[in-house]
Design a protein around this motif. Structure first.
Motif, PDB file in Angstrom:
ATOM      1  N   TYR A 103       0.838  -1.189   0.000  1.00 21.64           N
ATOM      2  CA  TYR A 103       0.000   0.000   0.000  1.00 21.64           C
ATOM      3  C   TYR A 103       0.880   1.249   0.000  1.00 21.64           C
ATOM      4  O   TYR A 103       2.069   1.194   0.287  1.00 21.64           O
ATOM      5  CB  TYR A 103      -0.970   0.016   1.187  1.00 21.64           C
ATOM      6  N   TRP A 104       0.259   2.376  -0.324  1.00 19.04           N
ATOM      7  CA  TRP A 104       1.038   3.589  -0.600  1.00 19.04           C
ATOM      8  C   TRP A 104       1.685   4.210   0.634  1.00 19.04           C
ATOM      9  O   TRP A 104       2.730   4.831   0.543  1.00 19.04           O
ATOM     10  CB  TRP A 104       0.190   4.630  -1.331  1.00 19.04           C
ATOM     11  N   CYS A 105       1.079   4.029   1.815  1.00 17.57           N
ATOM     12  CA  CYS A 105       1.699   4.555   3.039  1.00 17.57           C
ATOM     13  C   CYS A 105       1.162   3.797   4.238  1.00 17.57           C
ATOM     14  O   CYS A 105       0.054   3.254   4.206  1.00 17.57           O
ATOM     15  CB  CYS A 105       1.442   6.057   3.194  1.00 17.57           C
TER      16      CYS A 105
ATOM     17  N   GLN B 253       4.941   6.041   0.302  1.00 12.87           N
ATOM     18  CA  GLN B 253       4.623   7.130  -0.630  1.00 12.87           C
ATOM     19  C   GLN B 253       5.676   7.302  -1.725  1.00 12.87           C
ATOM     20  O   GLN B 253       5.831   8.384  -2.289  1.00 12.87           O
ATOM     21  CB  GLN B 253       4.424   8.461   0.119  1.00 12.87           C
TER      22      GLN B 253
ATOM     23  N   ALA C 165       6.783   5.928  -5.344  1.00 11.30           N
ATOM     24  CA  ALA C 165       6.359   5.121  -6.493  1.00 11.30           C
ATOM     25  C   ALA C 165       7.464   4.190  -6.976  1.00 11.30           C
ATOM     26  O   ALA C 165       7.213   3.030  -7.332  1.00 11.30           O
ATOM     27  CB  ALA C 165       5.907   6.038  -7.627  1.00 11.30           C
TER      28      ALA C 165
ATOM     29  N   GLN D  95       7.746   1.240  -4.711  1.00 10.15           N
ATOM     30  CA  GLN D  95       6.666   0.272  -4.882  1.00 10.15           C
ATOM     31  C   GLN D  95       6.906  -0.636  -6.085  1.00 10.15           C
ATOM     32  O   GLN D  95       6.586  -1.827  -6.046  1.00 10.15           O
ATOM     33  CB  GLN D  95       5.322   0.989  -5.023  1.00 10.15           C
TER      34      GLN D  95
ATOM     35  N   ASN E   3      -2.384  -1.309  -3.530  1.00  8.37           N
ATOM     36  CA  ASN E   3      -2.864   0.073  -3.398  1.00  8.37           C
ATOM     37  C   ASN E   3      -1.734   0.958  -3.919  1.00  8.37           C
ATOM     38  O   ASN E   3      -0.682   1.062  -3.286  1.00  8.37           O
ATOM     39  CB  ASN E   3      -3.176   0.396  -1.937  1.00  8.37           C
ATOM     40  N   PRO E   4      -1.893   1.568  -5.099  1.00  8.32           N
ATOM     41  CA  PRO E   4      -0.769   2.249  -5.743  1.00  8.32           C
ATOM     42  C   PRO E   4      -0.417   3.604  -5.138  1.00  8.32           C
ATOM     43  O   PRO E   4      -1.295   4.362  -4.725  1.00  8.32           O
ATOM     44  CB  PRO E   4      -1.255   2.421  -7.187  1.00  8.32           C
ATOM     45  N   VAL E   5       0.865   3.893  -5.120  1.00  7.81           N
ATOM     46  CA  VAL E   5       1.325   5.235  -4.759  1.00  7.81           C
ATOM     47  C   VAL E   5       0.885   6.225  -5.834  1.00  7.81           C
ATOM     48  O   VAL E   5       0.391   7.312  -5.544  1.00  7.81           O
ATOM     49  CB  VAL E   5       2.860   5.270  -4.615  1.00  7.81           C
ATOM     50  N   ASP E   6       1.070   5.825  -7.084  1.00  4.99           N
ATOM     51  CA  ASP E   6       0.724   6.670  -8.228  1.00  4.99           C
ATOM     52  C   ASP E   6       0.004   5.806  -9.256  1.00  4.99           C
ATOM     53  O   ASP E   6       0.542   4.787  -9.702  1.00  4.99           O
ATOM     54  CB  ASP E   6       1.986   7.286  -8.831  1.00  4.99           C
ATOM     55  N   LYS E   7      -1.191   6.212  -9.632  1.00  4.62           N
ATOM     56  CA  LYS E   7      -2.037   5.397 -10.511  1.00  4.62           C
ATOM     57  C   LYS E   7      -1.447   5.204 -11.900  1.00  4.62           C
ATOM     58  O   LYS E   7      -1.759   4.212 -12.581  1.00  4.62           O
ATOM     59  CB  LYS E   7      -3.436   6.014 -10.619  1.00  4.62           C
TER      60      LYS E   7
ATOM     61  N   ASN F  11      -3.886  10.421  -6.832  1.00  4.30           N
ATOM     62  CA  ASN F  11      -4.547   9.278  -6.224  1.00  4.30           C
ATOM     63  C   ASN F  11      -5.991   9.185  -6.706  1.00  4.30           C
ATOM     64  O   ASN F  11      -6.778  10.112  -6.523  1.00  4.30           O
ATOM     65  CB  ASN F  11      -4.481   9.407  -4.702  1.00  4.30           C
TER      66      ASN F  11
END
Length: 307
Positions: free
Chosen positions: A35-37, A67, A69, A72, A90-94, A161
């Motif tokens: 997940y992003w954070c 956080q 990208a 990740q 759950n992406p940091v950046d789509k 996001n």
């Protein structure tokens, strides 16, 4: 002969048991979760996946992308190297996550995308999230109730996001032509520090009645800035954090549109089980309802953690 026969039967049964054990052992699966954070919300959601997986004798590997990208993408490369059975993402950046999604696709590893959507949905098997559009609607409805004659407001968003974008859209669609004047929209990086820094600056340039925040983290930062400035600026957030609930009785933090990470986590794993059994997930988008926590019901939820 009877002894020989009995011995053969025993050995056969033992071999069958050992074979069954080996097959069962080989069938155990490992899932990657990123997940992003790190937050109570995402940890609770990941625990929901882990508990559901453990009930089937499977396990998870959970890695926070902090956080970042690029980090990740490296996490996902590590998941591929571990040959995980699926990735819950759950992406940091789509957008920036797409190269990693393509690598997962090449490796034949399915992806269940949760909370914030990726841009290229052809590379995932399902999307599971709070109805984020609805969360924005709930915030807007609360604000309209508090300001029936209209208000001058700011929005703290987080454009990279997808979930945050959906919340903003739900909010804007609901307040359209209803006297809510959006004077300024700023990216607060969806965290406390960003919210406090942005609102500290805004309060020097704008006379605001209220602020819509796309999550409670930047909402808490906004609250800190408002408190330091001694202003009566109402704040509306999304997530349902305990920190936000603690502030609601004070009257400045008016409400939070709460999410249920336990339900999202369970739904993620159920989506995987459906895919594993049938090769598809129906429906592709699985939404879990948000709900309003405000001064009328905060005592019902406070102190109980995420639902």
């Amino acid at each position: 002969m009877k002894k020989v026969f009995a011995t053969l039967v025993t050995l056969l049964l033992l071999a069958t048991c050992l074979s069954g054990f080996a097959i069962a052992k080989e069938s155990k699966k490992t899932f990657g979760i990123t997940y992003w954070c790190s937050s109570e919300f995402f940890m609770t959601l990941a625990d929901g996946i882990t508990q559901a997986a453990a009930a089937d004798g499977n396990k998870t590997v959970i890695v926070d992308a902090e956080q970042n990208a690029a980090k990740q993408i490296q996490i996902i490369e590590d998941f591929i190297a571990q040959d995980v059975s699926a990735v819950f993402l759950n992406p940091v950046d789509k957008d920036a996550i797409e190269p990693a999604l393509r690598e997962l696709d090449k490796a034949g590893i399915p992806v269940i995308n949760f909370d914030a959507g990726v841009t290229n949905t052809d590379l995932i098997i399902a999307f599971v999230a709070t109805n984020n559009y609805q969360a924005g609607v709930l915030c807007a409805e609360s604000m309209l109730k508090d300001f029936p004659k209209g208000a001058d407001i700011a929005i703290l968003n987080y454009p990279s996001n997808g979930a945050c974008n959906d919340r903003e859209k739900g909010f804007l669609d609901t307040v359209k032509r209803k006297g809510i004047n959006v004077l300024v929209t700023m990216d607060a990086n969806a965290n406390v520090e960003g919210g406090q820094a942005v609102v500290t600056d805004l309060l020097q340039s704008y006379d605001l009645d209220a602020i819509f925040c796309i999550n409670d983290q930047c909402g808490l930062g906004a609250y800190a800035a408002v408190a330091v400035a001694g202003k009566d600026v109402k704040i509306y957030g999304v997530d349902g954090t305990q920190e936000a609930m603690d502030l609601i009785p004070g009257g400045i933090y008016r409400m939070t549109a709460a999410q249920s990470p336990k339900k999202i986590g369970a739904a993620c794993y159920e989506a995987w089980k459906q895919y594993d059994k049938t090769g598809t997930v129906e429906p592709f988008t699985i939404e879990v309802d948000a709900y309003t926590i405000d001064e009328t019901n905060v005592a019902q939820y406070s102190g109980k953690g995420y639902q």
